[in-house]
Design an enzyme around this catalytic site. Structure first.
Site, short mmCIF file in Angstrom:
data_model
loop_
_atom_site.label_atom_id
_atom_site.label_comp_id
_atom_site.label_asym_id
_atom_site.label_seq_id
_atom_site.Cartn_x
_atom_site.Cartn_y
_atom_site.Cartn_z
N CYS A 2 29.02 10.61 -9.81
CA CYS A 2 28.68 11.94 -10.34
C CYS A 2 29.96 12.66 -10.76
O CYS A 2 31.05 12.32 -10.36
CB CYS A 2 27.98 12.75 -9.25
N ARG A 27 32.08 8.69 -16.72
CA ARG A 27 31.69 8.25 -15.37
C ARG A 27 30.22 7.80 -15.33
O ARG A 27 29.76 7.26 -14.35
CB ARG A 27 31.91 9.37 -14.37
N TRP A 74 24.89 10.73 -11.24
CA TRP A 74 24.72 9.26 -11.33
C TRP A 74 23.84 8.92 -10.13
O TRP A 74 24.30 8.94 -8.99
CB TRP A 74 26.09 8.59 -11.24
N ASN A 100 29.06 14.69 -5.00
CA ASN A 100 29.30 13.31 -5.39
C ASN A 100 29.52 12.53 -4.11
O ASN A 100 30.40 12.87 -3.32
CB ASN A 100 30.54 13.20 -6.30
N GLY A 101 28.71 11.49 -3.87
CA GLY A 101 28.88 10.70 -2.66
C GLY A 101 27.52 10.35 -2.07
O GLY A 101 26.48 10.52 -2.70
N GLU A 481 33.35 -17.97 -12.64
CA GLU A 481 33.58 -16.55 -12.97
C GLU A 481 34.99 -16.37 -13.53
O GLU A 481 35.20 -15.62 -14.48
CB GLU A 481 33.37 -15.69 -11.73
N LYS A 485 35.77 -14.70 -17.16
CA LYS A 485 36.67 -13.54 -17.33
C LYS A 485 37.73 -13.85 -18.38
O LYS A 485 37.99 -13.06 -19.27
CB LYS A 485 37.37 -13.20 -16.00
N GLU A 488 36.21 -14.28 -22.04
CA GLU A 488 35.56 -13.12 -22.69
C GLU A 488 36.53 -12.00 -23.03
O GLU A 488 36.23 -11.16 -23.86
CB GLU A 488 34.41 -12.59 -21.83
N HIS A 504 34.59 -37.31 -13.05
CA HIS A 504 33.42 -37.75 -13.84
C HIS A 504 33.54 -37.34 -15.30
O HIS A 504 32.53 -37.24 -16.01
CB HIS A 504 32.14 -37.16 -13.22
N LYS A 603 28.21 -4.10 -23.36
CA LYS A 603 28.21 -3.93 -21.90
C LYS A 603 26.85 -4.29 -21.32
O LYS A 603 26.74 -4.87 -20.27
CB LYS A 603 28.55 -2.48 -21.52
C1 AGP Z 1 30.35 -9.95 -17.43
O1 AGP Z 1 31.78 -9.98 -17.52
C2 AGP Z 1 29.72 -10.04 -18.78
N1 AGP Z 1 30.10 -8.92 -19.55
C3 AGP Z 1 28.25 -10.36 -18.79
O2 AGP Z 1 28.19 -11.74 -18.52
C4 AGP Z 1 27.32 -9.65 -17.77
O3 AGP Z 1 27.63 -10.06 -16.47
C5 AGP Z 1 25.86 -10.08 -18.08
O4 AGP Z 1 25.55 -9.64 -19.38
C6 AGP Z 1 24.86 -9.52 -17.10
O5 AGP Z 1 24.82 -8.13 -17.18
P1 AGP Z 1 24.01 -7.32 -16.05
O6 AGP Z 1 24.69 -7.59 -14.75
O7 AGP Z 1 24.11 -5.88 -16.47
O8 AGP Z 1 22.58 -7.83 -16.05
#
Ligand code: AGP
Length: 608
Positions: A2, A27, A74, A100-101, A481, A485, A488, A504, A603
């Site tokens: 928030c 935020r 939020w 906020n909290g 992961e 990272k 992307e 393999h 996002k």
């Molecule tokens: C994560 O770094 C990516 N931007 C992407 O893979 C993300 O994790 C995926 O789109 C899932 O999003 P969500 O957690 O909002 O469902």
């Protein structure tokens, strides 16, 4: 998180508060409101949705006044709605609070207040606070706030006003940041610097469990017992953009470094009086959890990797059969699910189209749906039978960092809780694991101290055309992961692999030009990981190893080692994620990439 802004002075408060809230929009929020000292007492105005809704309402029906508080919400308790928006007031409409909290003991406080006749109109913990302060008010707002806060457990940053004390603003904080802004004949409060930077650069960071009583001419700070406290005045030299990132160059780096605090928030309110994990009100009954025959996890991207860790936790500790599916595959594979299946969606945004479609399919087939999600009121949260909220605050960087570690921690909490219900975890074991989980934030802070060393290593990798990430067991998902990272945000091709699979096929890739990032923390598969590292080095591949502090053997085999603090293997993915995130970040910035908004990415992927 928030956003809070407060003002007392001789200028019109509404434009100052709205401007301040606008500068906190990064935020994330779902509603907004303000309370203003006006001629006839305090006027409150709240609107769901964006700030524009509130601003429009104030243009149509202005409120004049030279002091007040504003808030962007939020949601953590209660869906986004006007009645859940802040400010919240006590029953007499005398006290007005923005917060906020998370107040951990608000249920208990609310029950007691209701017994004493208080009536509530929202689902929020904040409204309870307003009533509690009103109950203690005897003519001194700061005193009433101190008395009320002595009964409160949890995190808060507060702005409070009272219609009997026009021109008086009271602020308080514990666990959530709050700053005071010092002007000429006017003073401010805010959750973060950007909100007031265009009015003053002189600020005071309010300390833990401190209360500030503020007028246009004075600021008095005390502790909760009323003892005076002296705080230094800091001068902020950031520009507005840097201020939104708390001085970090990118939101992603800020979010990487705020993970210890984020995990504190994920853990908040999730332990019983003995300090053992207790998940209240997740929306699925203990019996349904206890009797589930299978759990099926479905997610996308980083959330899918968290789901892979979740499977290992749930199967190995809670002893429940678990499947994990990419959401985009799940809905087309005609899965065998029924009323004995619990489908768990993992999603930061709660809006990912594939994941949403997956849970709809699951419900159609009779499954109960329990989601791990970061956005209250999101589509997936609303359509799930139950939700374990991450409470990680909005994640601005497109590349998920703090959401990932908070999802894993949510799985760890759920595992300990489910294990107790299914009697696969004894009370003593639950106590031990609960303590180990609570230790994570401090271990994460230690792991993040490697940032500089990782920054130094970036020159060795930023020109690579491809990279291999290898892990085993709990850290096989970490390898996936880490590769995601890197690819992307730096656009370097990277592949995560189960290290045992090297022979393999993938080992054919290894030569001097291929860096391999190997996660080799102390675990039951440590020796096998070490062998994989030796296989790579024998073929001129370079190895950066992520290992456990105190490991003296690894440095004899890897070109480079980044250490993370010792932790139980089942929690190690929370720690190994940090150097992987930092490595990707520093390589990407070295390549001049836009790490906060990488090309081609959104996002929240709300299209299939
Ligand atoms: C994560 O770094 C990516 N931007 C992407 O893979 C993300 O994790 C995926 O789109 C899932 O999003 P969500 O957690 O909002 O469902």
């Amino acid at each position: 998180m928030c956003g809070i802004v407060g003002y007392v002075g001789n200028r019109d408060a509404v434009p100052i508060l709205l401007d301040g809230l606008q500068r906190l929009e990064y935020r994330g929020y779902d509603s907004a409101g303000l309370a203003i000292f006006s001629g006839e007492g305090v006027c409150v105005r709240k609107r769901v949705g964006k700030l524009g809704e509130l601003a429009q309402s104030l243009r149509e029906n202005p409120i004049a006044g030279t002091g007040g508080v504003g808030h962007t919400r939020w949601a953590t308790h209660g869906r986004p709605s006007e009645e859940n928006s802040h400010p919240h007031s006590d029953g007499a409409g005398m006290i007005h609070v923005v917060h906020n909290g998370i107040i951990e003991n608000y249920h208990t406080l609310k029950d007691q207040l209701q017994i004493e006749g208080h009536q509530f109109h929202s689902q929020t913990d904040t409204e309870v606070l307003a009533h509690l302060i009103g109950q203690h008010y005897r003519g001194d707002l700061a005193h009433a706030v101190r008395e009320a806060l002595q009964m409160v457990e949890g995190a808060y940053a507060l702005g409070i006003i009272c219609d009997k004390e026009p021109g008086r603003l009271v602020a308080a904080r514990s666990g959530s940041p709050l700053i005071l802004g010092l002007g000429e004949g006017e003073n401010f409060i805010a959750s973060d610097v950007p909100a007031i930077l265009n009015h003053t650069r002189k600020i005071i960071y309010l300390g833990e469990k401190e209360v500030a009583s503020i007028s246009a001419e004075s600021v008095e700070i005390t502790d909760l017992e009323g003892r005076p406290v002296t705080r230094d005045i800091s001068r902020i030299d950031w520009d507005a953009s840097a201020a939104e990132k708390s001085g970090y160059p990118h939101f992603m780096l800020k979010e990487i470094h705020e993970q210890p605090q984020v995990i504190n928030n994920t853990l908040r309110g999730r332990f019983d009086e003995d300090g053992v994990v207790e998940l209240r009100d997740i929306g699925i009954s203990d019996d349904d959890l206890r009797n589930a025959r299978k759990i099926l996890i479905t997610a996308c991207g980083t959330a899918y990797h968290a789901g892979l860790v979740g499977r290992l936790l749930l199967e190995r500790i809670a002893r429940v059969p678990v499947e994990v599916d990419l959401a985009s595959e799940f809905r087309y594979r005609d899965p065998v699910i029924d009323e004995g299946t619990i489908v768990m969606a993992v999603t930061q945004s709660g809006e990912t189209a594939d994941t949403l479609a997956g849970i709809r399919e699951a419900k159609r087939r009779g499954a109960r749906v329990l989601s791990i999600c970061n956005v209250v009121g999101s589509s997936i949260a609303r359509e799930s039978d139950g939700v374990i909220y991450q409470n990680a605050g909005p994640e601005i960087g497109v590349a998920s960092t703090k959401a990932y570690t908070s999802q894993i921690v949510a799985f760890a909490l759920f595992t300990v809780y489910l294990g107790q219900l299914r009697r696969s975890v004894s009370r003593e074991e639950a106590m031990q694991m609960s303590a180990e989980i609570r230790d994570l934030p401090s271990k994460m802070r230690q792991a993040l101290e490697q940032d500089g060393a990782i920054f130094e290593s970036r020159d060795r990798y930023y020109l690579a055309e491809s990279a291999l990430f290898l892990g085993r067991g709990y850290n096989y998902p970490s390898a996936l992961e880490g590769a995601l990272k890197l690819k992307e945000i730096s656009y370097i091709h990277a592949e995560g692999y189960a290290a045992g699979e090297m022979k393999h096929g993938p080992i054919a890739l290894v030569d001097h030009s291929l860096p391999a990032i190997c996660i080799c923390v102390q675990s039951e598969v440590y020796d096998k990981m070490l062998s994989n590292i030796q296989e790579i080095r024998a073929r001129q591949g370079s190895v950066l190893a992520i290992a456990t502090e105190g490991d003296r053997e690894i440095a004899r085999h890897a070109d480079e080692v980044v250490y993370v603090p010792e932790a139980p293997e089942y929690l190690s993915p929370v720690l190994t994620a940090l150097p992987l995130q930092l490595l990707a970040y520093h390589i990407a910035t070295r390549r001049g990439c836009d790490v906060d908004q990488p090309r081609n990415l959104a996002k929240s992927v709300t299209v299939e």
